[in-house]
Design an enzyme around this catalytic site. Structure first.
Site, PDB file in Angstrom:
ATOM      1  N   ARG A  73      -7.869   6.524  -3.163  1.00 35.01           N
ATOM      2  CA  ARG A  73      -7.141   7.526  -2.393  1.00 35.01           C
ATOM      3  C   ARG A  73      -7.467   8.952  -2.808  1.00 35.01           C
ATOM      4  NH1 ARG A  73      -1.371   8.429  -2.825  1.00 35.01           N
ATOM      5  NH2 ARG A  73      -0.498   9.300  -0.924  1.00 35.01           N
ATOM      6  N   ALA A 116       0.836  -1.200   0.000  1.00 36.99           N
ATOM      7  CA  ALA A 116       0.000   0.000   0.000  1.00 36.99           C
ATOM      8  C   ALA A 116       0.879   1.262   0.000  1.00 36.99           C
ATOM      9  CB  ALA A 116      -0.939   0.006   1.213  1.00 36.99           C
ATOM     10  N   HIS A 176       7.087   3.025   1.382  1.00 38.05           N
ATOM     11  CA  HIS A 176       7.568   4.345   0.943  1.00 38.05           C
ATOM     12  C   HIS A 176       9.050   4.254   0.605  1.00 38.05           C
ATOM     13  CE1 HIS A 176       4.491   6.023   4.088  1.00 38.05           C
ATOM     14  NE2 HIS A 176       3.890   5.742   2.949  1.00 38.05           N
TER      15      HIS A 176
END
Ligand code: CFM
Ligand code: HCA
Length: 540
Positions: free
Chosen positions: A94, A63, A192
């Site tokens: 999102r 995600a 990330h």
């Protein structure tokens, strides 16, 4: 107005009282009071594994990599390698917006997935991945394809990087892969980091031929255009005279990333998700970075001033001041109208890795009080700050994720400022790499909670009864059933933009409506009047 409980230590005891001893001991390290401005900042436990059995609000590594960092780029085909669920549930949820213009490409409305099934799990999915890349290429002729692996891919050992290499050779476009299996880290945060590494390795700085015009060239890192935030920031930057080279990654193109090394300053909006690129670009190309915050009118003004101070150009500084003055006229008018209705109201914010802090600015502008806040997956520096703790190692706890070895690029490393210049600019308040953490200034009566779980959320609501609760879709309906309005700070419900000056105005109006409606308090869930069992009527 009812008095709110203020003894954080007492409330903390109540929150963990029913937990097994070991669990309570661990949770206690993630719950603490805020501090007054200037007080020493305590350590908070964060970015550690959620205790199994606890209902967390966190997401997975996939995600963070696909959904968060690379997903919002609009002309890269972002291809999920895995069973269809992961691609499906990260499809358009999102609210990262795009505007490609008449000739631009925009793949955002599509969900690309290899749709792995049992056969591929048993015999391997590389063949299917190659076929999917070829099909995407033949159909769309994209400039780049990025592959994301889901949990089963890591378990069966498909070599997605080898597939990417051979397909790149065969098709002649940029193809790179992300080993972002969901289980890789303790949350989105690991994803990330993986995405940062891969864009740095495969895309950033790969075009040296295109010339970028502009006197004050900046990149915006960690801005994803949720609800159109980036569009509002772009409007302001343009009005001030900055040239935005690339946004990572709201409405961005692969070409923006390729030329991003031409910027003279990196501004970092969401530090949690893009700090690695900021650091790597400084090492490789000599581009310094500063933390900015465009959530809140005052915060936006402050960020613009620091950006202008960096370039040391009087014309730019004057123009920025003129823009701020002009924009604040409308902002102040709305604040004055709304503040009497919001002053003294209370809020709690539990979300992600930066917004639970950023949005406190907007509440303060409405004279509202924050009773508690926390991140889902932030690291210690996001709570404790960095100019406060200059030596904290930012990525100390991104376990399992390889650090890319980045060195100054022999041909393209060009320090934009000397160390002496940076020290002088720091004195003017530019504050390179500096950022406040959440804990500082929240006040000793406010609670800070990392990775809040479902049980703690319900308890907090019973104890504090805030006028508004900010979180995400997993919490929304439970909180509303308890009679408290919930504002989604992830996707903004259907609202936004909330960034910049126009965004602040939108926020004031939406929050005014929410904290001043009685509707949620009037609602009774069916079981509150009929008991826990509901009667069903069968259709004949
Ligand atoms: Fe950064 Fe984000 Fe956030 Fe984030 Fe997220 Fe998001 Fe968020 Mo949801 S990148 S840390 S991983 S600001 S998706 S746009 S809203 S949790 S607070
Ligand atoms: C994610 C995305 C998310 C989820 C939002 C929510 C987002 O973490 O995978 O829980 O409501 O902003 O869309 O954070």
């Amino acid at each position: 107005m009812s008095t709110k409980p203020t003894n954080v230590e007492e409330i903390k005891k109540e929150l963990i009282a029913k937990m097994p001893t070991k669990v309570a001991r661990k949770r206690a390290k993630s719950i603490l009071p805020g501090t007054e401005m200037g007080e020493p900042i305590p350590e908070i436990q964060s970015n550690v594994r959620t205790i199994p059995g606890i209902i967390t609000q966190r997401g997975c590594t996939y995600a963070g990599c696909k959904g968060v960092v690379l997903g919002p780029s609009r002309d890269i085909v972002n291809l999920t390698h895995g069973p269809i669920g992961c691609g499906f549930y990260s499809w358009l949820t999102r609210r990262n917006q795009t505007e490609a213009g008449p000739d631009g490409e925009n793949f955002i409305p599509y969900s690309f997935s290899t749709d792995m099934t049992e056969h591929d799990i048993v015999f391997g999915g590389e063949k299917k991945l190659r076929a999917a890349i070829k099909e995407a290429y033949d159909t769309f002729h994209p400039k780049a394809i990025s592959i994301f692996s889901t949990c089963p891919v890591g378990l069966i050992g498909d070599d997605i990087h080898a597939v990417a290499r051979t397909m790149q050779e065969e098709l002649g476009i940029t193809i790179f892969a992300n080993s972002c299996e969901g289980y890789k880290g303790v949350s989105q945060s690991a994803g990330h980091h993986i995405a940062n590494n891969q864009i740095m390795k495969h895309v950033i700085g790969t075009d040296d031929d295109t010339k970028i015009e502009g006197k004050f060239k900046v990149n915006m890192l960690g801005e994803y255009n949720i609800g159109g935030d980036a569009f509002e920031i772009e409007r302001i930057l343009e009005k001030c005279g900055f040239t935005l080279v690339a946004t990572f990654s709201g409405n961005s193109t692969v070409q923006d990333f390729r030329v991003a090394h031409n910027a003279d300053l990196n501004t970092v909006m969401c530090h949690r998700s893009l700090n690695y690129v900021a650091e790597m670009m400084e090492t490789k190309f000599g581009i310094p970075w500063i933390k900015v915050n465009f959530i809140g009118a005052e915060a936006s003004a402050k960020s613009l001033r620091r950006m202008a101070a960096y370039f040391e150009d009087q014309e730019l500084i004057d123009r920025v001041e003129a823009v701020i003055a002009e924009e604040l006229v409308a902002v102040n008018k709305v604040v004055e109208e709304i503040k009497p209705r919001t002053a003294g109201k209370t809020a709690m914010l539990f979300v992600g890795g930066s917004r639970a802090h950023h949005y406190q600015e907007l509440f303060k502008e409405l004279d509202m009080k924050i009773l508690g806040a926390g991140y889902e997956f932030a690291h210690r520096d996001d709570y404790e700050g960095r100019h406060v703790l200059p030596n904290i190692k930012v990525d100390a706890d991104s376990r399992n994720i390889e650090e890319l070895e980045i060195l100054p690029d022999p041909e393209r490393y060009k320090p934009r400022k000397t160390e002496a210049e940076m020290a002088r600019l720091n004195e003017k308040g530019v504050d390179f790499k500096g950022y406040e953490g959440m804990i500082e200034g929240m006040g000793k009566n406010a609670m800070v909670i990392d990775d809040i779980n479902h049980y703690e959320t319900e308890k907090l609501l019973e104890i504090y009864k805030p006028d508004i609760f900010c979180a995400g879709i997993k919490e929304k309906f439970i909180v509303q059933k308890m009679g408290i309005p919930l504002k989604q700070l992830h996707n903004y419900d259907m609202g936004g933009p909330y960034a910049g000056f126009n965004g602040a105005i939108n926020w004031y109006r939406d929050i005014d409506r929410m904290v001043n409606t009685k509707v949620w308090a009037l609602i009774k869930a069916p079981w509150q009047s009929t008991g826990p069992e509901l009667e069903a009527t069968y259709v004949a």
